[in-house]
Design a protein around this motif. Structure first.
Motif, PDB file in Angstrom:
ATOM      1  N   ASP A   4       1.267  -1.200   0.284  1.00  0.00           N
ATOM      2  CA  ASP A   4       0.337  -0.276   0.177  1.00  0.00           C
ATOM      3  C   ASP A   4       1.288   1.267   0.193  1.00  0.00           C
ATOM      4  N   SER A   5       0.377   2.007  -1.174  1.00  0.00           N
ATOM      5  CA  SER A   5       2.039   3.178  -1.423  1.00  0.00           C
ATOM      6  C   SER A   5       1.225   4.243  -0.704  1.00  0.00           C
ATOM      7  N   ILE A   6       0.344   5.275  -0.374  1.00  0.00           N
ATOM      8  CA  ILE A   6      -0.606   5.386   0.289  1.00  0.00           C
ATOM      9  C   ILE A   6      -0.239   6.303   1.443  1.00  0.00           C
ATOM     10  N   PRO A   7      -0.018   5.260   2.214  1.00  0.00           N
ATOM     11  CA  PRO A   7       0.484   6.302   3.821  1.00  0.00           C
ATOM     12  C   PRO A   7       2.491   6.697   3.714  1.00  0.00           C
ATOM     13  N   TRP A   8       2.871   6.231   1.848  1.00  0.00           N
ATOM     14  CA  TRP A   8       3.667   6.965   1.876  1.00  0.00           C
ATOM     15  C   TRP A   8       3.654   7.752   1.540  1.00  0.00           C
ATOM     16  N   ARG A   9       3.105   7.964   0.333  1.00  0.00           N
ATOM     17  CA  ARG A   9       2.777   9.414  -0.665  1.00  0.00           C
ATOM     18  C   ARG A   9       2.056   9.870   1.035  1.00  0.00           C
ATOM     19  N   ASP A  10       1.322   9.858   1.512  1.00  0.00           N
ATOM     20  CA  ASP A  10       0.662  10.681   2.926  1.00  0.00           C
ATOM     21  C   ASP A  10       1.535  11.743   2.801  1.00  0.00           C
ATOM     22  N   ARG A  38      15.038  15.499   9.220  1.00  0.00           N
ATOM     23  CA  ARG A  38      14.498  14.269   9.490  1.00  0.00           C
ATOM     24  C   ARG A  38      13.834  14.268   8.622  1.00  0.00           C
ATOM     25  N   ASP A  39      12.854  15.407   8.060  1.00  0.00           N
ATOM     26  CA  ASP A  39      11.995  14.938   6.974  1.00  0.00           C
ATOM     27  C   ASP A  39      13.367  14.509   5.415  1.00  0.00           C
ATOM     28  N   ILE A  40      14.126  15.607   5.614  1.00  0.00           N
ATOM     29  CA  ILE A  40      14.534  15.544   3.747  1.00  0.00           C
ATOM     30  C   ILE A  40      14.863  13.987   4.165  1.00  0.00           C
ATOM     31  N   MET A  41      15.572  13.009   5.072  1.00  0.00           N
ATOM     32  CA  MET A  41      16.184  11.799   5.490  1.00  0.00           C
ATOM     33  C   MET A  41      14.549  10.448   4.779  1.00  0.00           C
ATOM     34  N   THR A  42      13.541  11.082   5.312  1.00  0.00           N
ATOM     35  CA  THR A  42      12.250  10.495   5.313  1.00  0.00           C
ATOM     36  C   THR A  42      11.707  10.424   3.899  1.00  0.00           C
ATOM     37  N   SER A  43      12.026  11.649   3.473  1.00  0.00           N
ATOM     38  CA  SER A  43      11.065  12.152   2.386  1.00  0.00           C
ATOM     39  C   SER A  43      12.266  10.143   0.968  1.00  0.00           C
ATOM     40  N   ALA A  44      13.521  10.991   1.512  1.00  0.00           N
ATOM     41  CA  ALA A  44      14.482  10.369   0.588  1.00  0.00           C
ATOM     42  C   ALA A  44      14.175   8.877   0.226  1.00  0.00           C
ATOM     43  N   TYR A  45      13.694   8.227   1.715  1.00  0.00           N
ATOM     44  CA  TYR A  45      13.622   7.180   1.831  1.00  0.00           C
ATOM     45  C   TYR A  45      12.367   6.312   1.279  1.00  0.00           C
ATOM     46  N   ALA A  46      11.577   7.275   2.102  1.00  0.00           N
ATOM     47  CA  ALA A  46      10.370   6.981   1.448  1.00  0.00           C
ATOM     48  C   ALA A  46      10.129   7.194  -0.614  1.00  0.00           C
ATOM     49  N   ILE A  47      10.716   8.206  -0.864  1.00  0.00           N
ATOM     50  CA  ILE A  47      10.382   8.001  -2.172  1.00  0.00           C
ATOM     51  C   ILE A  47      11.733   6.770  -3.061  1.00  0.00           C
ATOM     52  N   ARG A  48      12.921   6.236  -2.366  1.00  0.00           N
ATOM     53  CA  ARG A  48      13.338   5.299  -3.112  1.00  0.00           C
ATOM     54  C   ARG A  48      13.255   3.760  -2.422  1.00  0.00           C
ATOM     55  N   ARG A  49      12.111   3.788  -1.423  1.00  0.00           N
ATOM     56  CA  ARG A  49      11.561   2.530  -1.623  1.00  0.00           C
ATOM     57  C   ARG A  49      10.224   2.796  -2.227  1.00  0.00           C
ATOM     58  N   LEU A  50       9.215   3.665  -2.449  1.00  0.00           N
ATOM     59  CA  LEU A  50       9.005   3.796  -4.485  1.00  0.00           C
ATOM     60  C   LEU A  50       8.799   3.694  -5.206  1.00  0.00           C
ATOM     61  N   LEU A  51       9.888   3.922  -5.363  1.00  0.00           N
ATOM     62  CA  LEU A  51      11.110   3.660  -6.459  1.00  0.00           C
ATOM     63  C   LEU A  51      11.160   1.852  -6.810  1.00  0.00           C
ATOM     64  N   GLU A  52      11.768   1.614  -5.648  1.00  0.00           N
ATOM     65  CA  GLU A  52      12.313   0.159  -5.773  1.00  0.00           C
ATOM     66  C   GLU A  52      11.160  -0.817  -5.971  1.00  0.00           C
ATOM     67  N   ALA A  53      10.095  -0.639  -5.089  1.00  0.00           N
ATOM     68  CA  ALA A  53       8.729  -1.581  -5.369  1.00  0.00           C
ATOM     69  C   ALA A  53       7.506  -1.390  -6.812  1.00  0.00           C
ATOM     70  N   GLY A  54       8.011  -0.416  -7.540  1.00  0.00           N
ATOM     71  CA  GLY A  54       7.580   0.100  -8.991  1.00  0.00           C
ATOM     72  C   GLY A  54       6.580   0.679  -8.532  1.00  0.00           C
ATOM     73  N   LYS A  55       6.952   1.742  -7.514  1.00  0.00           N
ATOM     74  CA  LYS A  55       5.037   2.156  -7.235  1.00  0.00           C
ATOM     75  C   LYS A  55       4.828   3.925  -7.859  1.00  0.00           C
ATOM     76  N   VAL A  56       6.170   4.235  -8.611  1.00  0.00           N
ATOM     77  CA  VAL A  56       5.209   5.809  -9.294  1.00  0.00           C
ATOM     78  C   VAL A  56       5.224   4.956 -11.309  1.00  0.00           C
ATOM     79  N   SER A  57       5.427   5.906 -11.695  1.00  0.00           N
ATOM     80  CA  SER A  57       4.694   5.955 -13.022  1.00  0.00           C
ATOM     81  C   SER A  57       5.678   6.337 -13.930  1.00  0.00           C
ATOM     82  N   ARG A  58       6.059   5.999 -15.415  1.00  0.00           N
ATOM     83  CA  ARG A  58       7.282   5.876 -15.702  1.00  0.00           C
ATOM     84  C   ARG A  58       7.549   6.797 -16.008  1.00  0.00           C
TER      85      ARG A  58
END
Length: 197
Positions: A4-10, A38-58
């Motif tokens: 579920d990518s919604i919590p990460w996106r939120d 903290r916010d910058i690190m959290t966002s970078a981790y979230a973005i990388r997780r979403l990328l690795e999970a294929g949860k972003v558009s082409r």
């Protein structure tokens, strides 16, 4: 794998709002620095997780982040001097550059050189200097607040409607998520080969 990518996106949308607020904050404390880091690190981790999970558009997967690049002066960064950015890098000659999303995330997550910056004219938080242990000997990147806010909002606000299993040039399979527009284009046969692979 993220199901579920919604919590990460939120969270990315909340980070974008907080970073934007911090860029107009006049009174700055140690706590302010902590929250920004903290916010910058959290966002970078979230973005990388979403990328690795294929949860972003082409389109988003292929996007880049605008930064300024500063070349190293030849002094090797170490535990004692890595905060002395003026001595380590040519801060007077920035070069406009673009970082792929994965590299952007890695510079922040693996930052060996790190510094929160304030605009000389206004005194307000305007971005961060970051370089991973791998890159810090050659350069440091300045990431403006606007770049961080924009990428958080782009990924946080993306509505994913479907996904495809694709293969890169080497034959390795990976998932790519699709926005409504991409799903409709694929149904019409408008999408070409994956631009990322």
């Amino acid at each position: 794998m993220i199901s579920d990518s919604i919590p990460w996106r939120d969270e990315l949308l909340r980070v974008a709002d907080r970073l934007e607020q911090k860029s107009s904050q006049r009174r700055w404390t140690e706590r302010s620095s902590f929250i920004v880091e903290r916010d910058i690190m959290t966002s970078a981790y979230a973005i990388r997780r979403l990328l690795e999970a294929g949860k972003v558009s082409r389109k988003t997967y292929a996007a880049t982040v605008p930064v300024l690049r500063h070349e190293a002066r030849g002094v090797r960064p170490d535990m004692w001097n890595r905060h002395e950015l003026e001595d380590l890098y040519d801060l007077d000659a920035p070069q406009a550059s673009q970082l792929a999303l994965r590299k952007y995330c890695n510079q922040l997550i693996h930052s060996y050189v790190w510094g929160i910056n304030a605009c000389e004219r206004t005194g307000l938080f305007d971005g961060v200097f970051a370089a991973s242990e791998k890159d810090c000997h050659e350069q440091v990147f300045f990431v403006p607040v606007k770049s961080m806010v924009d990428v958080c909002r782009r990924i946080g606000g993306e509505e994913i409607w479907g996904s495809n299993l694709l293969r890169d040039k080497s034959g390795a399979a990976y998932w790519v998520s699709l926005t409504r527009e991409e799903v409709e284009a694929e149904r019409r046969g408008d999408l070409m080969d994956d631009p990322v692979g």
